[in-house]
Design a protein around this motif. Structure first.
Motif, PDB file in Angstrom:
ATOM      1  N   ILE A 149     -68.791 -49.172  28.190  1.00 51.37           N
ATOM      2  CA  ILE A 149     -68.684 -48.188  27.109  1.00 51.37           C
ATOM      3  C   ILE A 149     -67.932 -46.958  27.606  1.00 51.37           C
ATOM      4  O   ILE A 149     -67.119 -46.379  26.870  1.00 51.37           O
ATOM      5  N   LYS A 150     -68.162 -46.568  28.857  1.00 52.96           N
ATOM      6  CA  LYS A 150     -67.441 -45.434  29.437  1.00 52.96           C
ATOM      7  C   LYS A 150     -65.942 -45.724  29.464  1.00 52.96           C
ATOM      8  O   LYS A 150     -65.133 -44.870  29.089  1.00 52.96           O
ATOM      9  N   VAL A 151     -65.575 -46.933  29.892  1.00 54.24           N
ATOM     10  CA  VAL A 151     -64.164 -47.324  29.925  1.00 54.24           C
ATOM     11  C   VAL A 151     -63.580 -47.304  28.505  1.00 54.24           C
ATOM     12  O   VAL A 151     -62.429 -46.919  28.292  1.00 54.24           O
ATOM     13  N   ALA A 152     -64.395 -47.675  27.530  1.00 53.62           N
ATOM     14  CA  ALA A 152     -63.946 -47.699  26.126  1.00 53.62           C
ATOM     15  C   ALA A 152     -63.843 -46.297  25.537  1.00 53.62           C
ATOM     16  O   ALA A 152     -63.317 -46.129  24.437  1.00 53.62           O
ATOM     17  N   GLY A 153     -64.342 -45.283  26.261  1.00 55.61           N
ATOM     18  CA  GLY A 153     -64.245 -43.914  25.774  1.00 55.61           C
ATOM     19  C   GLY A 153     -65.567 -43.201  25.628  1.00 55.61           C
ATOM     20  O   GLY A 153     -65.608 -42.060  25.180  1.00 55.61           O
ATOM     21  N   GLY A 154     -66.661 -43.883  25.963  1.00 55.02           N
ATOM     22  CA  GLY A 154     -67.981 -43.249  25.879  1.00 55.02           C
ATOM     23  C   GLY A 154     -68.273 -42.781  24.466  1.00 55.02           C
ATOM     24  O   GLY A 154     -68.083 -43.516  23.503  1.00 55.02           O
ATOM     25  N   GLU A 155     -68.720 -41.537  24.339  1.00 54.95           N
ATOM     26  CA  GLU A 155     -69.017 -40.973  23.016  1.00 54.95           C
ATOM     27  C   GLU A 155     -67.773 -40.913  22.133  1.00 54.95           C
ATOM     28  O   GLU A 155     -67.876 -40.883  20.909  1.00 54.95           O
ATOM     29  N   ASN A 156     -66.595 -40.881  22.750  1.00 56.78           N
ATOM     30  CA  ASN A 156     -65.344 -40.765  21.994  1.00 56.78           C
ATOM     31  C   ASN A 156     -64.623 -42.096  21.847  1.00 56.78           C
ATOM     32  O   ASN A 156     -63.418 -42.115  21.575  1.00 56.78           O
ATOM     33  N   ALA A 157     -65.338 -43.206  22.043  1.00 52.50           N
ATOM     34  CA  ALA A 157     -64.712 -44.531  21.941  1.00 52.50           C
ATOM     35  C   ALA A 157     -64.105 -44.719  20.557  1.00 52.50           C
ATOM     36  O   ALA A 157     -64.696 -44.353  19.536  1.00 52.50           O
ATOM     37  N   LYS A 158     -62.928 -45.261  20.542  1.00 49.75           N
ATOM     38  CA  LYS A 158     -62.216 -45.527  19.284  1.00 49.75           C
ATOM     39  C   LYS A 158     -62.749 -46.801  18.640  1.00 49.75           C
ATOM     40  O   LYS A 158     -63.338 -47.651  19.304  1.00 49.75           O
ATOM     41  N   ASP A 159     -62.518 -46.937  17.352  1.00 48.80           N
ATOM     42  CA  ASP A 159     -63.006 -48.093  16.593  1.00 48.80           C
ATOM     43  C   ASP A 159     -62.541 -49.415  17.194  1.00 48.80           C
ATOM     44  O   ASP A 159     -63.305 -50.379  17.252  1.00 48.80           O
ATOM     45  N   THR A 160     -61.298 -49.472  17.672  1.00 53.15           N
ATOM     46  CA  THR A 160     -60.771 -50.710  18.242  1.00 53.15           C
ATOM     47  C   THR A 160     -61.554 -51.099  19.489  1.00 53.15           C
ATOM     48  O   THR A 160     -61.914 -52.263  19.670  1.00 53.15           O
ATOM     49  N   ALA A 161     -61.835 -50.130  20.342  1.00 53.37           N
ATOM     50  CA  ALA A 161     -62.597 -50.404  21.564  1.00 53.37           C
ATOM     51  C   ALA A 161     -64.016 -50.847  21.212  1.00 53.37           C
ATOM     52  O   ALA A 161     -64.548 -51.790  21.814  1.00 53.37           O
ATOM     53  N   LEU A 162     -64.624 -50.198  20.235  1.00 48.27           N
ATOM     54  CA  LEU A 162     -65.979 -50.582  19.829  1.00 48.27           C
ATOM     55  C   LEU A 162     -65.987 -51.956  19.173  1.00 48.27           C
ATOM     56  O   LEU A 162     -66.926 -52.737  19.363  1.00 48.27           O
ATOM     57  N   TYR A 163     -64.933 -52.265  18.434  1.00 51.49           N
ATOM     58  CA  TYR A 163     -64.818 -53.601  17.824  1.00 51.49           C
ATOM     59  C   TYR A 163     -64.777 -54.672  18.922  1.00 51.49           C
ATOM     60  O   TYR A 163     -65.481 -55.682  18.847  1.00 51.49           O
ATOM     61  N   ASN A 164     -63.966 -54.438  19.946  1.00 50.12           N
ATOM     62  CA  ASN A 164     -63.859 -55.405  21.047  1.00 50.12           C
ATOM     63  C   ASN A 164     -65.176 -55.510  21.820  1.00 50.12           C
ATOM     64  O   ASN A 164     -65.593 -56.610  22.181  1.00 50.12           O
ATOM     65  N   LEU A 165     -65.823 -54.396  22.062  1.00 51.79           N
ATOM     66  CA  LEU A 165     -67.114 -54.405  22.740  1.00 51.79           C
ATOM     67  C   LEU A 165     -68.131 -55.189  21.918  1.00 51.79           C
ATOM     68  O   LEU A 165     -68.851 -56.033  22.446  1.00 51.79           O
ATOM     69  N   ASP A 166     -68.168 -54.922  20.621  1.00 54.08           N
ATOM     70  CA  ASP A 166     -69.102 -55.617  19.735  1.00 54.08           C
ATOM     71  C   ASP A 166     -68.847 -57.122  19.767  1.00 54.08           C
ATOM     72  O   ASP A 166     -69.787 -57.911  19.864  1.00 54.08           O
ATOM     73  N   SER A 180     -74.937 -43.116  18.339  1.00 52.97           N
ATOM     74  CA  SER A 180     -73.675 -43.796  18.662  1.00 52.97           C
ATOM     75  C   SER A 180     -73.990 -45.002  19.538  1.00 52.97           C
ATOM     76  O   SER A 180     -75.117 -45.146  20.028  1.00 52.97           O
ATOM     77  N   VAL A 181     -72.993 -45.835  19.756  1.00 46.65           N
ATOM     78  CA  VAL A 181     -73.170 -46.979  20.650  1.00 46.65           C
ATOM     79  C   VAL A 181     -73.478 -46.481  22.061  1.00 46.65           C
ATOM     80  O   VAL A 181     -74.361 -47.009  22.740  1.00 46.65           O
ATOM     81  N   ASN A 182     -72.764 -45.454  22.495  1.00 46.70           N
ATOM     82  CA  ASN A 182     -73.015 -44.881  23.819  1.00 46.70           C
ATOM     83  C   ASN A 182     -74.458 -44.384  23.928  1.00 46.70           C
ATOM     84  O   ASN A 182     -75.157 -44.690  24.899  1.00 46.70           O
ATOM     85  N   ASP A 183     -74.903 -43.642  22.936  1.00 45.28           N
ATOM     86  CA  ASP A 183     -76.270 -43.135  22.916  1.00 45.28           C
ATOM     87  C   ASP A 183     -77.281 -44.276  22.929  1.00 45.28           C
ATOM     88  O   ASP A 183     -78.299 -44.210  23.615  1.00 45.28           O
ATOM     89  N   CYS A 184     -76.989 -45.328  22.198  1.00 47.97           N
ATOM     90  CA  CYS A 184     -77.873 -46.499  22.135  1.00 47.97           C
ATOM     91  C   CYS A 184     -78.110 -47.051  23.540  1.00 47.97           C
ATOM     92  O   CYS A 184     -79.256 -47.256  23.947  1.00 47.97           O
ATOM     93  N   PHE A 185     -77.045 -47.268  24.281  1.00 48.15           N
ATOM     94  CA  PHE A 185     -77.202 -47.881  25.597  1.00 48.15           C
ATOM     95  C   PHE A 185     -77.671 -46.894  26.659  1.00 48.15           C
ATOM     96  O   PHE A 185     -78.287 -47.298  27.648  1.00 48.15           O
ATOM     97  N   GLU A 186     -77.447 -45.604  26.454  1.00 48.17           N
ATOM     98  CA  GLU A 186     -78.082 -44.622  27.335  1.00 48.17           C
ATOM     99  C   GLU A 186     -79.592 -44.660  27.139  1.00 48.17           C
ATOM    100  O   GLU A 186     -80.352 -44.589  28.107  1.00 48.17           O
ATOM    101  N   LYS A 187     -80.039 -44.787  25.888  1.00 47.32           N
ATOM    102  CA  LYS A 187     -81.466 -44.869  25.590  1.00 47.32           C
ATOM    103  C   LYS A 187     -82.054 -46.171  26.148  1.00 47.32           C
ATOM    104  O   LYS A 187     -83.179 -46.180  26.656  1.00 47.32           O
ATOM    105  N   VAL A 188     -81.315 -47.264  26.043  1.00 50.05           N
ATOM    106  CA  VAL A 188     -81.776 -48.539  26.600  1.00 50.05           C
ATOM    107  C   VAL A 188     -81.953 -48.394  28.105  1.00 50.05           C
ATOM    108  O   VAL A 188     -82.986 -48.795  28.656  1.00 50.05           O
ATOM    109  N   PHE A 189     -80.970 -47.815  28.774  1.00 53.23           N
ATOM    110  CA  PHE A 189     -81.055 -47.644  30.226  1.00 53.23           C
ATOM    111  C   PHE A 189     -82.260 -46.776  30.593  1.00 53.23           C
ATOM    112  O   PHE A 189     -83.043 -47.121  31.493  1.00 53.23           O
ATOM    113  N   LYS A 190     -82.433 -45.664  29.906  1.00 54.61           N
ATOM    114  CA  LYS A 190     -83.565 -44.763  30.175  1.00 54.61           C
ATOM    115  C   LYS A 190     -84.891 -45.504  30.001  1.00 54.61           C
ATOM    116  O   LYS A 190     -85.793 -45.381  30.833  1.00 54.61           O
TER     117      LYS A 190
END
Length: 183
Positions: free
Chosen positions: A145-162, A86-96
């Motif tokens: 990403i946390k504000v957008a919903g983290g692992e449960n982020a909705k498509d609209t939030a992910l679209y805006n983040l992208d 997921s996008v959340n997982d991606c950036f958790e891995k980047v941070f790690k």
């Protein structure tokens, strides 16, 4: 005449870090490709830019070793590991990955200080600041990403983040640069 001004231990550590920077570039490249495949072109663009930045870091180490008269040893780069889920997982891995890289940078700083190799210590200060930026940037993205919903982020939030990631600057405001007027 011997021109090498690096101890064997520091030369090894610098070569290892050069390989680690190449590995980090591969991680960003893999995640950027994953994001592009999922349709996240803005996130992909951001990650591709960071892959290039990591390659530049690798080259800084290579050039430094050469300029100090050391021998560059190019070795295999480990695989980047599994794709994010997921996008959340991606950036958790980047941070790690960035936190692990910071620890390796600090090890070289400590080694250069112990050996009183002030040229290497000075060279590494750029990377200390860079890692502070990289960790801060990754934390800022995880917060969004946390504000957008983290692992449960909705498509609209992910679209805006992208969309926002397509133009997101590649650096972060650091705590040491904050003032009362510019927190």
């Amino acid at each position: 005449m011997e021109t090498n001004r690096l101890s064997p231990t520091l030369a090894q550590a610098l070569n290892d870090q050069m390989t680690n920077e190449a590995h980090n570039a591969q991680i960003y490249l893999a995640y950027a490709s994953w994001a592009a495949d999922k349709g996240y072109d803005g996130i992909s663009n951001f990650l591709f830019r960071h892959a290039n930045e990591e390659r530049n870091h690798m080259m800084k180490f290579l050039e430094y070793i050469l300029k100090r008269g050391g021998k560059v040893v190019v070795t295999a780069i480990p695989a980047p590991g599994p794709d994010p889920v997921s996008v959340n997982d991606c950036f958790e891995k980047v941070f790690k990955s960035e936190v692990e890289n910071t620890a390796k940078i600090y090890d070289i700083v400590n080694m250069s200080m112990a050996e009183k190799d002030w040229a290497t210590w000075n060279f590494m200060q750029w990377f200390v600041k860079e890692q502070t930026e990289e960790e801060t940037l990754a934390m800022d993205l995880l917060s969004k990403i946390k504000v957008a919903g983290g692992e449960n982020a909705k498509d609209t939030a992910l679209y805006n983040l992208d969309r926002d990631m397509a133009t997101k600057p590649d650096d972060a405001t650091l705590a040491q640069d904050a003032t009362v007027d510019n927190p």
